[in-house]
Design an enzyme around this catalytic site. Structure first.
Site, PDB file in Angstrom:
ATOM      1  N   GLU A  57       0.872  -1.196  -0.028  1.00  0.00           N
ATOM      2  CA  GLU A  57       0.160  -0.096  -0.029  1.00  0.00           C
ATOM      3  C   GLU A  57       0.998   1.288  -0.054  1.00  0.00           C
ATOM      4  O   GLU A  57       0.441   2.265  -0.517  1.00  0.00           O
ATOM      5  CB  GLU A  57      -0.886   0.150   1.084  1.00  0.00           C
ATOM      6  N   TYR A  84      -1.697  -8.129 -11.348  1.00  0.00           N
ATOM      7  CA  TYR A  84      -0.679  -8.125 -10.332  1.00  0.00           C
ATOM      8  C   TYR A  84       0.628  -8.708 -10.663  1.00  0.00           C
ATOM      9  O   TYR A  84       1.718  -8.302 -10.955  1.00  0.00           O
ATOM     10  CB  TYR A  84      -0.989  -8.690  -8.996  1.00  0.00           C
TER      11      TYR A  84
HETATM   12  N1  BES Z   1      -5.753  -1.499  -4.559  1.00  0.00           N
HETATM   13  C1  BES Z   1      -5.763  -2.736  -3.955  1.00  0.00           C
HETATM   14  C2  BES Z   1      -7.257  -3.144  -3.633  1.00  0.00           C
HETATM   15  C3  BES Z   1      -8.287  -3.223  -4.611  1.00  0.00           C
HETATM   16  C4  BES Z   1      -8.176  -3.583  -5.761  1.00  0.00           C
HETATM   17  C5  BES Z   1      -9.459  -2.748  -4.109  1.00  0.00           C
HETATM   18  C6  BES Z   1      -9.191  -3.567  -6.756  1.00  0.00           C
HETATM   19  C7  BES Z   1     -10.662  -2.901  -5.151  1.00  0.00           C
HETATM   20  C8  BES Z   1     -10.327  -3.078  -6.360  1.00  0.00           C
HETATM   21  C9  BES Z   1      -4.696  -2.881  -3.013  1.00  0.00           C
HETATM   22  O1  BES Z   1      -3.788  -2.092  -3.038  1.00  0.00           O
HETATM   23  C10 BES Z   1      -4.290  -4.292  -3.111  1.00  0.00           C
HETATM   24  O2  BES Z   1      -3.965  -4.711  -4.128  1.00  0.00           O
HETATM   25  N2  BES Z   1      -4.609  -5.047  -2.003  1.00  0.00           N
HETATM   26  C11 BES Z   1      -4.127  -6.436  -1.904  1.00  0.00           C
HETATM   27  C12 BES Z   1      -2.653  -6.624  -1.164  1.00  0.00           C
HETATM   28  C13 BES Z   1      -1.599  -7.486  -1.598  1.00  0.00           C
HETATM   29  C14 BES Z   1      -1.443  -7.612  -3.311  1.00  0.00           C
HETATM   30  C15 BES Z   1      -0.437  -7.460  -0.926  1.00  0.00           C
HETATM   31  C16 BES Z   1      -4.947  -7.313  -1.073  1.00  0.00           C
HETATM   32  O3  BES Z   1      -5.928  -6.664  -0.745  1.00  0.00           O
HETATM   33  O4  BES Z   1      -4.759  -8.460  -0.899  1.00  0.00           O
HETATM   34 ZN    ZN Z   2      -2.505  -2.912  -4.868  1.00  0.00          ZN
END
Ligand code: BES
Ligand code: ZN
Length: 639
Positions: free
Chosen positions: A316, A403
């Site tokens: 984050e 990702y």
């Molecule tokens: N921005 C995302 C969360 C998100 C993505 C919310 C798409 C709504 C729609 C956040 O930065 C994220 O990727 N979180 C991951 C963290 C992990 C990849 C380390 C999670 O929530 O698991």
């Molecule tokens: Zn993210």
């Protein structure tokens, strides 16, 4: 029609279809707003949080700059009640319509405001509205659903296209605004938002808290929360916010935050947002973390007691550059946010932990990427880094693909570029990228053009030619399916873990394996479990027992390890013992994080449909509506 004519008209139709598809990537197709005609630049929002009715009464003043002449402003909404629209300068009421014919559209309902404007003109309008209970951007929790169980709680989640359920706006990452946000909450609750705290005003029964976001942000980064929230200062720019039952545990768990920020700054450019605070949400929070600027939201499932899941915070933090400073132009380019962020996250991990742990993290996530590509279909657009989203809800394309395929592409570019240079040239280019595109929203093509330009500038003509000839942009970005290159993530830990897995399958693990396993970093444990999970071999009772003993599930608690274990048992266990089922059901009631719930419910449902269904029904009301929608969609697909 002659044969020739028929062919020409077929070609003509094909060309038209192709150009429609290509142009759909130049513009955000998940918004109704006419942001190319008139652009929002600043918002001043008052959110009155009504815990009794579970709605927000909002007043929002929106500032626009007209780019062309026009007579209508179109904004995004969903599940909002619009009470009035005024011209803010004259006070005159403006005619508006909520275009109900779009009722079932994935993008919500356009709000059309009739107002004449000329190119270059600045205008401001004032909208009074209420959120409704059918929206899912805001979750109101009753006191029993919180950790403290004494006071209600509320939080928002606007990514990806839910900001339109919190306030009418141009809900597209292509447009950025500065924002001032005021939250009025009843005493003794505390209100917080994704900006720097300014001041508060006591109104008697309620208090209004003022926050300012001076750096322009897309609407999906506006975030609010209210509840019995306390704060702990952990460094000059970081406070931990959360319910008092969790805030001290979290202050310890995330102690390394300042170090992570400094490592990210050392790799990229200085942190632009002033503060970096963390808010620990109640357990229904559907994500691991959400990069709301100055106020990252995190799931309490990260509190493992040993800081082992803090890499989510590194992730984050990384969004402070990739995503929040430089933002994708549309949801089709989501990898520009998440792929770059995975890359920066692992740069932090390399320095804060060690290089090989970062590699092993990349290694098992690569396996999970392969799995998601197969799940979505090797020839389907959703398995590409440029999913076709016309008519689709952008959240439905959420997977490891943006990702990890994104990360693998950047990892490949880094090695390729740096093998032709004595310095860390890739880092230099990334720093220039953040400097050039900060405060902007960009398309994938902007990155590609910039990268090619820098390569030509920095390398000799021969070296530049060689580097550029090795990059198959179409295969990496536009084509669906597997990445065209297999990156090598071998590292000093894999052999040890892989040997243990081999022995595990032969029932030959030594008696003291539990000690070895306990000492492993959580990332190694995840690698171990992920390998077993991705393997098709059935697990007999000895192996199942071995797993539950070794993992120390009863004594130790780590959400990732517990999750990995349940996945192995559900997918491959010869038996599903009642006590394991019970533990699984408990786990499903503990956290609302979708990363765990979605795969677990899918596997549980395939194993024991009735109990899985009953468990979901039991907990449904405690989950976030986004999670409920996506789990229901997953289960529906299974029939
Ligand atoms: N921005 C995302 C969360 C998100 C993505 C919310 C798409 C709504 C729609 C956040 O930065 C994220 O990727 N979180 C991951 C963290 C992990 C990849 C380390 C999670 O929530 O698991
Ligand atoms: Zn993210």
């Amino acid at each position: 029609m002659s044969y020739l004519n028929k062919n020409i008209s077929l070609n003509f139709i094909l060309v038209i279809i192709l150009s429609i598809i290509i142009s759909s990537y130049q513009k955000d197709t998940n918004t109704f707003s006419n942001y190319e005609v008139i652009e929002q630049t600043n918002i001043e929002a008052n959110f009155n949080i009504d815990f009794t009715k579970k709605v927000i009464h909002g007043t929002i003043k929106m500032y626009f700059t007209a780019l062309e002449d026009g007579e209508v402003i179109v904004l995004d909404t969903r599940a909002l009640k619009i009470n009035s629209v005024l011209d803010s300068d004259t006070g005159e009421e403006l005619e508006f319509v909520l275009d109900e014919q779009f009722q079932l559209d994935a993008n919500g309902i356009p709000l059309k405001i009739y107002k004449n404007f000329n190119a270059g003109e600045h205008i401001a309008i004032l909208i009074r509205y209420d959120t409704t209970e059918s929206g899912s951007a805001v979750q109101f929790l009753d006191s029993e659903q919180t950790t403290g169980k004494k006071y209600p709680f509320m939080f928002t989640q606007c990514e990806s296209i839910l900001a339109r359920e919190l306030f009418p706006n141009q809900d597209t990452p292509a447009v950025k605004v500065t924002a001032s946000m005021a939250l009025t909450v009843e005493k003794p609750l505390f209100g917080i938002a994704s900006g720097i705290f300014q001041n508060k005003i006591d109104n008697g029964d309620t208090v209004t808290y003022f926050y300012l976001q001076k750096v322009p942000v897309p609407s999906y980064l506006v975030a609010l929360s209210a509840g019995a929230i306390e704060e702990r200062v952990i460094s000059d720019r970081t406070k931990i916010y959360g319910e008092k039952e969790l805030v001290d545990l979290a202050a310890y768990e995330f102690e390394d935050t300042e170090n992570f920020i400094q490592l990210a700054e050392a790799y990229t450019i200085p942190y632009e947002w002033g503060e970096y605070n963390l808010l620990i949400l109640p357990s229904s929070f559907p994500y691991g973390g959400m990069e709301n600027p100055t106020l990252t939201f995190v799931t309490p499932s990260l509190i493992a007691g040993d800081k082992s899941l803090a890499s989510v915070v590194a992730h984050e933090i990384s969004h402070s550059w990739s995503g929040n400073l430089v933002t994708m132009n549309s949801w089709s380019d989501f990898w520009l946010n998440e792929g770059f962020t995975m890359f920066l996250q692992r740069k932090i991990m390399e320095k804060a932990y060690d290089l090989d742990l970062a590699k092993i993290d990349a290694k098992f996530n690569l396996n999970e990427l392969y799995n998601d590509i197969i799940k979505y279909g090797e020839s389907k657009s959703f398995s590409s880094l440029r999913p076709y989203l016309v008519g689709r809800n952008s959240d439905d394309a959420f997977s490891k693909i943006p990702y990890e395929k994104g990360f693998n592409f950047l990892f490949y570019l880094e090695n390729l570029v740096n093998s032709h240079s004595d310095i860390d040239l890739f880092r230099k280019i990334l720093r220039q990228y953040f400097t050039k595109f900060k405060y902007k929203s960009i398309k994938y093509e902007d990155f590609r053009e910039f990268f090619i330009e820098k390569i030509n500038e920095e390398l000799s003509p021969e070296a530049a030619k060689e580097v550029l000839s090795k990059i198959d942009w179409v295969k990496w970005i536009e084509a669906p399916g597997f990445p065209p290159v297999n990156n090598d993530f071998s590292n000093k830990y894999s052999t040890e873990v892989e040997n243990a897995i081999e022995k595990f399958y032969k029932n030959e693990l030594p008696d003291n394996f539990k000690e070895t396993f306990t000492k492993w970093h959580t990332i190694l444990k995840q690698y171990f479990l992920s390998n077993i999970r991705e393997n098709d071999k059935e697990l007999d009772d000895t192996q199942l027992n071995m797993l539950s003993t070794v993992l120390n599930l009863k004594e130790g608690y780590n959400a990732e390890v517990n999750f990995g274990y349940f996945m192995c048992v559900l997918l491959h266990g010869k038996t599903l013992e009642n006590n394991v089922k019970e533990a699984l059901i408990n786990f499903l009631g503990k956290f609302g994080r979708m990363k765990y719930l979605r795969p677990l419910y899918t596997a549980f449902y395939q194993r024991d449909k009735e109990t899985a269904k009953a468990t979901f029904e039991k907990y449904k009301s405690s989950y976030h509506p986004i999670a409920v929608r996506l789990i229901e969609l997953d289960l529906k697909k299974l029939g």
